[in-house]
Write a protein that holds these residues in place. Structure first.
Motif, PDB file in Angstrom:
ATOM      1  N   GLU A 269      -0.037  -4.153  -5.826  1.00 37.94           N
ATOM      2  CA  GLU A 269      -1.622  -4.266  -5.520  1.00 37.94           C
ATOM      3  C   GLU A 269      -1.977  -4.979  -5.154  1.00 37.94           C
ATOM      4  O   GLU A 269      -2.365  -5.798  -5.392  1.00 37.94           O
ATOM      5  N   LEU A 270      -2.890  -5.130  -2.933  1.00 43.55           N
ATOM      6  CA  LEU A 270      -3.484  -6.329  -2.803  1.00 43.55           C
ATOM      7  C   LEU A 270      -5.376  -5.579  -2.368  1.00 43.55           C
ATOM      8  O   LEU A 270      -5.511  -4.742  -2.386  1.00 43.55           O
ATOM      9  N   GLN A 271      -6.204  -6.760  -2.733  1.00 41.79           N
ATOM     10  CA  GLN A 271      -7.531  -6.315  -2.096  1.00 41.79           C
ATOM     11  C   GLN A 271      -8.485  -6.787  -1.560  1.00 41.79           C
ATOM     12  O   GLN A 271      -7.460  -8.200  -1.326  1.00 41.79           O
ATOM     13  N   ALA A 272      -9.206  -7.021  -0.418  1.00 49.78           N
ATOM     14  CA  ALA A 272      -9.512  -7.367   0.799  1.00 49.78           C
ATOM     15  C   ALA A 272     -10.835  -7.324   0.582  1.00 49.78           C
ATOM     16  O   ALA A 272     -11.613  -5.796   1.479  1.00 49.78           O
ATOM     17  N   GLY A 273     -11.969  -7.898  -0.204  1.00 47.59           N
ATOM     18  CA  GLY A 273     -12.994  -7.381  -0.969  1.00 47.59           C
ATOM     19  C   GLY A 273     -12.816  -5.474  -1.692  1.00 47.59           C
ATOM     20  O   GLY A 273     -12.121  -5.681  -2.444  1.00 47.59           O
ATOM     21  N   MET A 274     -13.688  -4.829  -0.913  1.00 49.19           N
ATOM     22  CA  MET A 274     -12.878  -3.546  -1.304  1.00 49.19           C
ATOM     23  C   MET A 274     -12.117  -2.980  -1.212  1.00 49.19           C
ATOM     24  O   MET A 274     -12.251  -1.702  -1.623  1.00 49.19           O
TER      25      MET A 274
ATOM     26  N   ARG B 143      -8.523  -1.682  -0.785  1.00 46.36           N
ATOM     27  CA  ARG B 143      -6.993  -1.822  -1.663  1.00 46.36           C
ATOM     28  C   ARG B 143      -5.891  -1.593  -0.285  1.00 46.36           C
ATOM     29  O   ARG B 143      -5.879  -0.597   0.658  1.00 46.36           O
ATOM     30  N   ILE B 144      -4.958  -2.407  -1.643  1.00 39.88           N
ATOM     31  CA  ILE B 144      -3.582  -2.448  -0.465  1.00 39.88           C
ATOM     32  C   ILE B 144      -2.696  -1.648  -0.778  1.00 39.88           C
ATOM     33  O   ILE B 144      -2.367  -3.054  -1.639  1.00 39.88           O
TER      34      ILE B 144
ATOM     35  N   PRO C  41       1.280   5.106   5.887  1.00 41.82           N
ATOM     36  CA  PRO C  41      -0.157   5.537   5.852  1.00 41.82           C
ATOM     37  C   PRO C  41      -1.395   4.097   5.701  1.00 41.82           C
ATOM     38  O   PRO C  41      -0.625   2.653   6.001  1.00 41.82           O
ATOM     39  N   MET C  42      -2.213   4.296   6.516  1.00 47.72           N
ATOM     40  CA  MET C  42      -3.013   2.913   6.622  1.00 47.72           C
ATOM     41  C   MET C  42      -3.582   2.306   5.453  1.00 47.72           C
ATOM     42  O   MET C  42      -3.888   0.961   5.638  1.00 47.72           O
ATOM     43  N   HIS C  43      -3.299   2.482   4.695  1.00 47.54           N
ATOM     44  CA  HIS C  43      -3.580   1.263   3.221  1.00 47.54           C
ATOM     45  C   HIS C  43      -2.439   1.247   3.050  1.00 47.54           C
ATOM     46  O   HIS C  43      -2.897   0.063   1.937  1.00 47.54           O
ATOM     47  N   GLU C  44      -1.446   1.204   3.933  1.00 45.50           N
ATOM     48  CA  GLU C  44      -0.331   0.851   3.228  1.00 45.50           C
ATOM     49  C   GLU C  44       0.324  -0.942   4.095  1.00 45.50           C
ATOM     50  O   GLU C  44      -0.051  -0.557   5.298  1.00 45.50           O
ATOM     51  N   GLY C  45       0.916  -1.328   3.644  1.00 42.30           N
ATOM     52  CA  GLY C  45       1.485  -3.097   4.242  1.00 42.30           C
ATOM     53  C   GLY C  45       2.704  -3.114   4.071  1.00 42.30           C
ATOM     54  O   GLY C  45       3.493  -3.054   3.330  1.00 42.30           O
ATOM     55  N   MET C  46       3.361  -4.708   4.343  1.00 42.99           N
ATOM     56  CA  MET C  46       3.891  -5.352   4.319  1.00 42.99           C
ATOM     57  C   MET C  46       4.110  -6.365   3.691  1.00 42.99           C
ATOM     58  O   MET C  46       3.754  -7.165   4.316  1.00 42.99           O
TER      59      MET C  46
ATOM     60  N   LYS D  47     -10.979 -13.159   2.590  1.00 42.35           N
ATOM     61  CA  LYS D  47     -10.148 -13.693   0.974  1.00 42.35           C
ATOM     62  C   LYS D  47      -9.472 -12.534   0.445  1.00 42.35           C
ATOM     63  O   LYS D  47     -10.074 -11.364   0.399  1.00 42.35           O
ATOM     64  N   LEU D  48      -7.917 -12.436   0.933  1.00 43.77           N
ATOM     65  CA  LEU D  48      -7.535 -11.386  -0.056  1.00 43.77           C
ATOM     66  C   LEU D  48      -6.599 -11.951  -1.543  1.00 43.77           C
ATOM     67  O   LEU D  48      -6.461 -13.090  -1.623  1.00 43.77           O
ATOM     68  N   SER D  49      -6.868 -10.769  -2.628  1.00 40.71           N
ATOM     69  CA  SER D  49      -6.498 -11.113  -3.653  1.00 40.71           C
ATOM     70  C   SER D  49      -5.066 -10.414  -4.371  1.00 40.71           C
ATOM     71  O   SER D  49      -5.593  -9.086  -3.719  1.00 40.71           O
ATOM     72  N   GLY D  50      -4.828 -10.605  -5.591  1.00 35.71           N
ATOM     73  CA  GLY D  50      -3.719  -9.761  -5.963  1.00 35.71           C
ATOM     74  C   GLY D  50      -3.642 -10.753  -6.526  1.00 35.71           C
ATOM     75  O   GLY D  50      -3.479 -12.404  -6.251  1.00 35.71           O
ATOM     76  N   ARG D  51      -2.425 -10.287  -7.330  1.00 40.83           N
ATOM     77  CA  ARG D  51      -1.211 -11.076  -8.202  1.00 40.83           C
ATOM     78  C   ARG D  51      -0.706 -12.118  -7.648  1.00 40.83           C
ATOM     79  O   ARG D  51      -0.614 -13.992  -7.812  1.00 40.83           O
ATOM     80  N   PRO D  52      -0.432 -11.738  -6.286  1.00 38.81           N
ATOM     81  CA  PRO D  52       0.852 -14.001  -5.552  1.00 38.81           C
ATOM     82  C   PRO D  52      -0.208 -13.736  -5.469  1.00 38.81           C
ATOM     83  O   PRO D  52       0.738 -15.273  -4.679  1.00 38.81           O
ATOM     84  N   PHE D  53      -1.515 -13.976  -4.986  1.00 39.82           N
ATOM     85  CA  PHE D  53      -2.476 -15.026  -4.624  1.00 39.82           C
ATOM     86  C   PHE D  53      -3.213 -15.918  -5.701  1.00 39.82           C
ATOM     87  O   PHE D  53      -4.057 -16.987  -5.773  1.00 39.82           O
ATOM     88  N   ALA D  54      -2.836 -15.527  -7.166  1.00 43.32           N
ATOM     89  CA  ALA D  54      -3.314 -16.237  -8.395  1.00 43.32           C
ATOM     90  C   ALA D  54      -3.398 -17.381  -8.515  1.00 43.32           C
ATOM     91  O   ALA D  54      -1.993 -18.338  -7.939  1.00 43.32           O
TER      92      ALA D  54
END
Length: 171
Positions: free
Chosen positions: A54-59, A61-62, A84-89, A162-169
Motif C-alpha cells: 500500500e502506497l499513499q499520494a497525499g490522501m 491510497r494506491i 481498477p483506478m486505485h491499483e498499479g504496479m 511525494k509518495l509514501s509507503g514502506r518502500p520509501f521509508a
C-alpha cells in the motif's frame, strides 16, 4: 574381481547432502517461478499474483503489485485488459539507474512515475498501449510506479510530489 561404487554417500556425507538440498531447493523454486512468469507472458496471461504494497499520494491510497525479479519487471502489466483506478504496479530495481520503459504487449494506456528513494516523483510520462517507444527517467531512480493514464493528473500530482509507503521509508 569385485565391483566398487565410484561414489557413495556415507553417513558423514549425509549432512552435506541435506545442506545442498536446503540450498538448492529455494533456487529451484525461484527458477520455476521465473519459468512460470515467462511461460505466462509468452501465452499472453497477465501477472496477477505478485506481492502487494500500500502506497499513499497525499490522501490517495494506491494498491500496488510489486515487481522485483527481472522476469516480473519484464512482464509488468502486459496483457492486462483492465485495472481498477486505485491499483498499479511498483517496479523495484537493485540500484538507482536511468530506467526506461516501453509498452510492448501492454493493452492499457499508462502513466509511469519515476520515483526517487525518498518517494519524490522525478518525472511522469504518459505511455500509449502496444508502443515500443522508450520512456526514461530524467535521473537515476530505483522505483517506477505505473498507474492508469490520467491517475496522477486527476489528483494534481506532478514532478516533485511525494509518495509514501514502506518502500520509501528512510534507510
Amino acid at each position: 574381481m569385485s565391483s566398487m561404487p565410484m561414489f557413495s554417500l556415507t553417513a558423514p556425507a549425509m549432512p552435506i547432502a541435506r545442506l545442498l538440498r536446503s540450498f538448492l531447493s529455494p533456487l529451484l523454486a525461484y527458477g520455476v517461478a521465473l519459468g512460470l512468469c515467462a511461460a505466462a507472458a509468452a501465452q499472453g496471461v497477465p501477472q496477477m499474483n505478485l506481492p502487494r504494497v500500500e502506497l499513499q499520494a497525499g490522501m490517495h491510497r494506491i494498491d500496488a503489485q510489486v515487481a522485483t525479479a527481472p522476469q516480473e519487471r519484464q512482464v509488468g502489466l502486459m496483457h492486462r485488459r483492465d485495472m481498477p483506478m486505485h491499483e498499479g504496479m511498483l517496479f523495484v530495481f537493485e540500484q538507482p539507474a536511468t530506467q526506461c520503459f516501453w509498452m510492448r504487449n501492454t493493452l492499457l494506456p499508462l502513466t509511469a512515475a519515476f520515483v526517487a528513494d525518498d518517494g519524490t516523483i522525478v518525472n511522469l510520462v504518459d505511455m500509449q498501449p502496444l508502443s515500443e517507444e522508450s520512456h526514461c527517467s530524467k535521473r537515476p531512480v530505483r522505483f517506477v510506479l505505473e498507474m492508469n493514464q490520467g491517475w496522477f493528473a486527476k489528483r494534481g500530482l506532478k514532478a516533485g510530489s511525494k509518495l509514501s509507503g514502506r518502500p520509501f521509508a528512510q534507510r
